[in-house]
Design a protein around this motif. Structure first.
Motif, PDB file in Angstrom:
ATOM      1  N   ARG A   1       5.649   6.365   2.248  1.00 23.55           N
ATOM      2  CA  ARG A   1       5.497   7.848   2.150  1.00 23.55           C
ATOM      3  C   ARG A   1       4.191   8.101   1.080  1.00 23.55           C
ATOM      4  NH1 ARG A   1      10.842   7.873   1.529  1.00 23.55           N
ATOM      5  NH2 ARG A   1      11.087   7.395  -0.759  1.00 23.55           N
ATOM      6  N   GLU A   2       3.707   7.105   0.402  1.00 24.33           N
ATOM      7  CA  GLU A   2       2.487   7.190  -0.082  1.00 24.33           C
ATOM      8  C   GLU A   2       1.479   7.064   0.651  1.00 24.33           C
ATOM      9  OE1 GLU A   2       2.282   4.913  -4.002  1.00 24.33           O
ATOM     10  OE2 GLU A   2       4.152   5.535  -4.463  1.00 24.33           O
ATOM     11  N   LEU A  50       0.091  -7.719   2.017  1.00 21.04           N
ATOM     12  CA  LEU A  50       0.590  -6.907   0.527  1.00 21.04           C
ATOM     13  C   LEU A  50       2.261  -7.185   0.824  1.00 21.04           C
ATOM     14  CD1 LEU A  50       0.064  -4.734  -1.256  1.00 21.04           C
ATOM     15  CD2 LEU A  50       0.895  -3.113   0.542  1.00 21.04           C
ATOM     16  N   LYS A  51       2.609  -7.737  -0.413  1.00 24.51           N
ATOM     17  CA  LYS A  51       4.026  -8.057  -0.597  1.00 24.51           C
ATOM     18  C   LYS A  51       4.716  -6.766  -1.491  1.00 24.51           C
ATOM     19  CE  LYS A  51       3.823 -13.103  -1.110  1.00 24.51           C
ATOM     20  NZ  LYS A  51       4.102 -14.146  -1.730  1.00 24.51           N
ATOM     21  N   VAL A  52       5.661  -6.304  -0.543  1.00 25.13           N
ATOM     22  CA  VAL A  52       6.454  -5.165  -1.325  1.00 25.13           C
ATOM     23  C   VAL A  52       7.518  -5.580  -1.565  1.00 25.13           C
ATOM     24  CG1 VAL A  52       7.012  -2.715  -0.681  1.00 25.13           C
ATOM     25  CG2 VAL A  52       4.730  -3.896   0.096  1.00 25.13           C
ATOM     26  N   GLN A  53       8.304  -5.079  -2.659  1.00 23.23           N
ATOM     27  CA  GLN A  53       9.851  -5.424  -2.759  1.00 23.23           C
ATOM     28  C   GLN A  53      10.501  -4.461  -1.981  1.00 23.23           C
ATOM     29  OE1 GLN A  53      10.275  -4.315  -6.973  1.00 23.23           O
ATOM     30  NE2 GLN A  53       9.205  -6.067  -7.684  1.00 23.23           N
ATOM     31  N   PRO A  54      11.473  -4.971  -1.259  1.00 25.81           N
ATOM     32  CA  PRO A  54      12.307  -4.410  -0.370  1.00 25.81           C
ATOM     33  C   PRO A  54      12.734  -2.847  -0.589  1.00 25.81           C
ATOM     34  CG  PRO A  54      13.103  -6.457  -0.466  1.00 25.81           C
ATOM     35  CD  PRO A  54      12.194  -6.428  -1.644  1.00 25.81           C
ATOM     36  N   ASP A  55      13.035  -2.782  -2.078  1.00 24.70           N
ATOM     37  CA  ASP A  55      13.557  -1.462  -2.210  1.00 24.70           C
ATOM     38  C   ASP A  55      12.538  -0.232  -2.587  1.00 24.70           C
ATOM     39  OD1 ASP A  55      12.821  -2.731  -4.582  1.00 24.70           O
ATOM     40  OD2 ASP A  55      14.084  -1.730  -5.935  1.00 24.70           O
ATOM     41  N   ARG A  56      11.410  -0.665  -2.482  1.00 24.88           N
ATOM     42  CA  ARG A  56      10.103   0.128  -2.493  1.00 24.88           C
ATOM     43  C   ARG A  56       9.198   0.323  -1.281  1.00 24.88           C
ATOM     44  NH1 ARG A  56       8.577   1.160  -7.734  1.00 24.88           N
ATOM     45  NH2 ARG A  56       7.510   2.915  -6.612  1.00 24.88           N
ATOM     46  N   ASP A  63       0.877   9.993   2.835  1.00 26.92           N
ATOM     47  CA  ASP A  63       0.277  11.041   2.189  1.00 26.92           C
ATOM     48  C   ASP A  63      -1.374  10.902   2.164  1.00 26.92           C
ATOM     49  OD1 ASP A  63       2.695  12.185   1.840  1.00 26.92           O
ATOM     50  OD2 ASP A  63       2.600  11.672  -0.351  1.00 26.92           O
ATOM     51  N   VAL A  64      -1.793   9.691   1.986  1.00 29.86           N
ATOM     52  CA  VAL A  64      -3.169   9.276   1.870  1.00 29.86           C
ATOM     53  C   VAL A  64      -3.767   9.509   3.246  1.00 29.86           C
ATOM     54  CG1 VAL A  64      -4.748   7.520   1.537  1.00 29.86           C
ATOM     55  CG2 VAL A  64      -3.150   7.958  -0.363  1.00 29.86           C
ATOM     56  N   ARG A  65      -3.296   8.977   4.125  1.00 31.20           N
ATOM     57  CA  ARG A  65      -3.706   9.019   5.644  1.00 31.20           C
ATOM     58  C   ARG A  65      -3.681  10.505   5.815  1.00 31.20           C
ATOM     59  NH1 ARG A  65       0.344   7.569   9.829  1.00 31.20           N
ATOM     60  NH2 ARG A  65       0.969   9.533   9.201  1.00 31.20           N
ATOM     61  N   ASP A  66      -2.728  11.104   5.960  1.00 25.96           N
ATOM     62  CA  ASP A  66      -2.783  12.612   6.256  1.00 25.96           C
ATOM     63  C   ASP A  66      -3.647  13.350   5.482  1.00 25.96           C
ATOM     64  OD1 ASP A  66      -0.756  11.866   7.961  1.00 25.96           O
ATOM     65  OD2 ASP A  66       0.786  12.989   6.539  1.00 25.96           O
ATOM     66  N   GLU A  67      -3.982  13.205   4.330  1.00 26.00           N
ATOM     67  CA  GLU A  67      -5.111  13.842   3.540  1.00 26.00           C
ATOM     68  C   GLU A  67      -6.556  13.583   4.048  1.00 26.00           C
ATOM     69  OE1 GLU A  67      -6.883  14.124  -1.022  1.00 26.00           O
ATOM     70  OE2 GLU A  67      -4.793  13.394  -0.719  1.00 26.00           O
ATOM     71  N   VAL A  68      -6.870  12.255   4.655  1.00 29.37           N
ATOM     72  CA  VAL A  68      -8.096  11.873   4.781  1.00 29.37           C
ATOM     73  C   VAL A  68      -8.196  12.218   6.318  1.00 29.37           C
ATOM     74  CG1 VAL A  68      -9.636   9.725   5.705  1.00 29.37           C
ATOM     75  CG2 VAL A  68      -8.241   9.845   3.367  1.00 29.37           C
ATOM     76  N   ARG A  69      -7.077  12.049   7.112  1.00 27.96           N
ATOM     77  CA  ARG A  69      -7.221  12.668   8.634  1.00 27.96           C
ATOM     78  C   ARG A  69      -7.538  14.362   8.522  1.00 27.96           C
ATOM     79  NH1 ARG A  69      -2.375  10.860  12.083  1.00 27.96           N
ATOM     80  NH2 ARG A  69      -1.228  12.086  10.271  1.00 27.96           N
ATOM     81  N   THR A  70      -6.864  15.142   7.466  1.00 25.97           N
ATOM     82  CA  THR A  70      -7.077  16.503   7.604  1.00 25.97           C
ATOM     83  C   THR A  70      -8.363  16.687   7.152  1.00 25.97           C
ATOM     84  OG1 THR A  70      -4.900  16.888   7.075  1.00 25.97           O
ATOM     85  CG2 THR A  70      -6.226  18.532   6.328  1.00 25.97           C
ATOM     86  N   PHE A  71      -9.038  16.145   5.934  1.00 27.26           N
ATOM     87  CA  PHE A  71     -10.346  16.159   5.894  1.00 27.26           C
ATOM     88  C   PHE A  71     -11.273  15.809   6.976  1.00 27.26           C
ATOM     89  CE2 PHE A  71     -14.475  14.560   4.506  1.00 27.26           C
ATOM     90  CZ  PHE A  71     -15.031  15.712   3.946  1.00 27.26           C
ATOM     91  N   LEU A  72     -11.244  14.873   7.540  1.00 27.64           N
ATOM     92  CA  LEU A  72     -11.811  14.544   8.905  1.00 27.64           C
ATOM     93  C   LEU A  72     -11.711  15.700   9.915  1.00 27.64           C
ATOM     94  CD1 LEU A  72     -11.392  10.957   9.018  1.00 27.64           C
ATOM     95  CD2 LEU A  72     -13.421  12.060   8.349  1.00 27.64           C
ATOM     96  N   ARG A  73     -10.717  16.277  10.231  1.00 27.06           N
ATOM     97  CA  ARG A  73     -10.471  17.140  11.351  1.00 27.06           C
ATOM     98  C   ARG A  73     -11.078  18.492  10.763  1.00 27.06           C
ATOM     99  NH1 ARG A  73      -4.334  15.792  12.839  1.00 27.06           N
ATOM    100  NH2 ARG A  73      -4.872  14.097  14.247  1.00 27.06           N
ATOM    101  N   ASN A  74     -11.083  18.818   9.636  1.00 26.54           N
ATOM    102  CA  ASN A  74     -11.533  20.080   9.068  1.00 26.54           C
ATOM    103  C   ASN A  74     -12.818  20.192   8.489  1.00 26.54           C
ATOM    104  OD1 ASN A  74      -8.857  21.234   9.999  1.00 26.54           O
ATOM    105  ND2 ASN A  74      -8.119  20.881   7.914  1.00 26.54           N
ATOM    106  N   GLU A  75     -13.203  19.246   7.887  1.00 27.42           N
ATOM    107  CA  GLU A  75     -14.673  19.219   7.139  1.00 27.42           C
ATOM    108  C   GLU A  75     -15.492  18.324   7.617  1.00 27.42           C
ATOM    109  OE1 GLU A  75     -14.787  21.515   4.735  1.00 27.42           O
ATOM    110  OE2 GLU A  75     -12.778  22.189   5.006  1.00 27.42           O
TER     111      GLU A  75
END
Length: 121
Positions: free
Chosen positions: A36-37, A24-30, A40-52
């Motif tokens: 952060r994005e 994945l090539k990412v522009q340095p300023d991004r 957020d995705v990782r935390d959402e999936v992890r929370t689902f797995l832990r709780n549901e």
């Protein structure tokens, strides 16, 4: 475009279904935005797995062989889905760690901290 998948099968899917490496090539300023994005995705999936995740398993609707087989199949599929989701969380964490390293290499962490402190003053 700030984030560009590179290499064979570059639409974001890994060419061999998950065992290979995609770049994945990412522009340095991004870099920090993408980090952060993905956090957020990782935390959402992890929370689902832990709780549901336990809610994915079912009990047989009856004592008959069809109900028993159906529940077994559903539970095997649920187990596979949970394992794949945890692997996804792990892969996201590895990408996040790599982005964190890239941000430090680019000096973006210090720039962001300096900007945040200046905005608070």
């Amino acid at each position: 475009m700030p984030f560009v998948a590179a290499g064979p099968g570059a639409a974001g899917a890994l060419p061999d279904g998950g065992g290979g490496t995609a770049k994945l090539k990412v522009q340095p300023d991004r870099v920090l935005d993408l980090k952060r994005e993905l956090e957020d995705v990782r935390d959402e999936v992890r929370t689902f797995l832990r709780n549901e995740a336990e809610g994915l398993w079912v009990r047989p609707q009856g004592a008959d062989p069809v109900s028993l087989d159906a529940a077994k199949t559903i539970n095997e599929n649920a187990q596979t889905a949970v394992e794949v989701a945890w692997a996804y969380v792990e892969r996201l964490t590895n990408v996040i760690d790599a982005l964190d390293h890239a941000a430090k290499t680019y000096g973006l962490v210090e720039d962001t901290n300096t900007t945040n402190l200046q905005q608070r003053s």
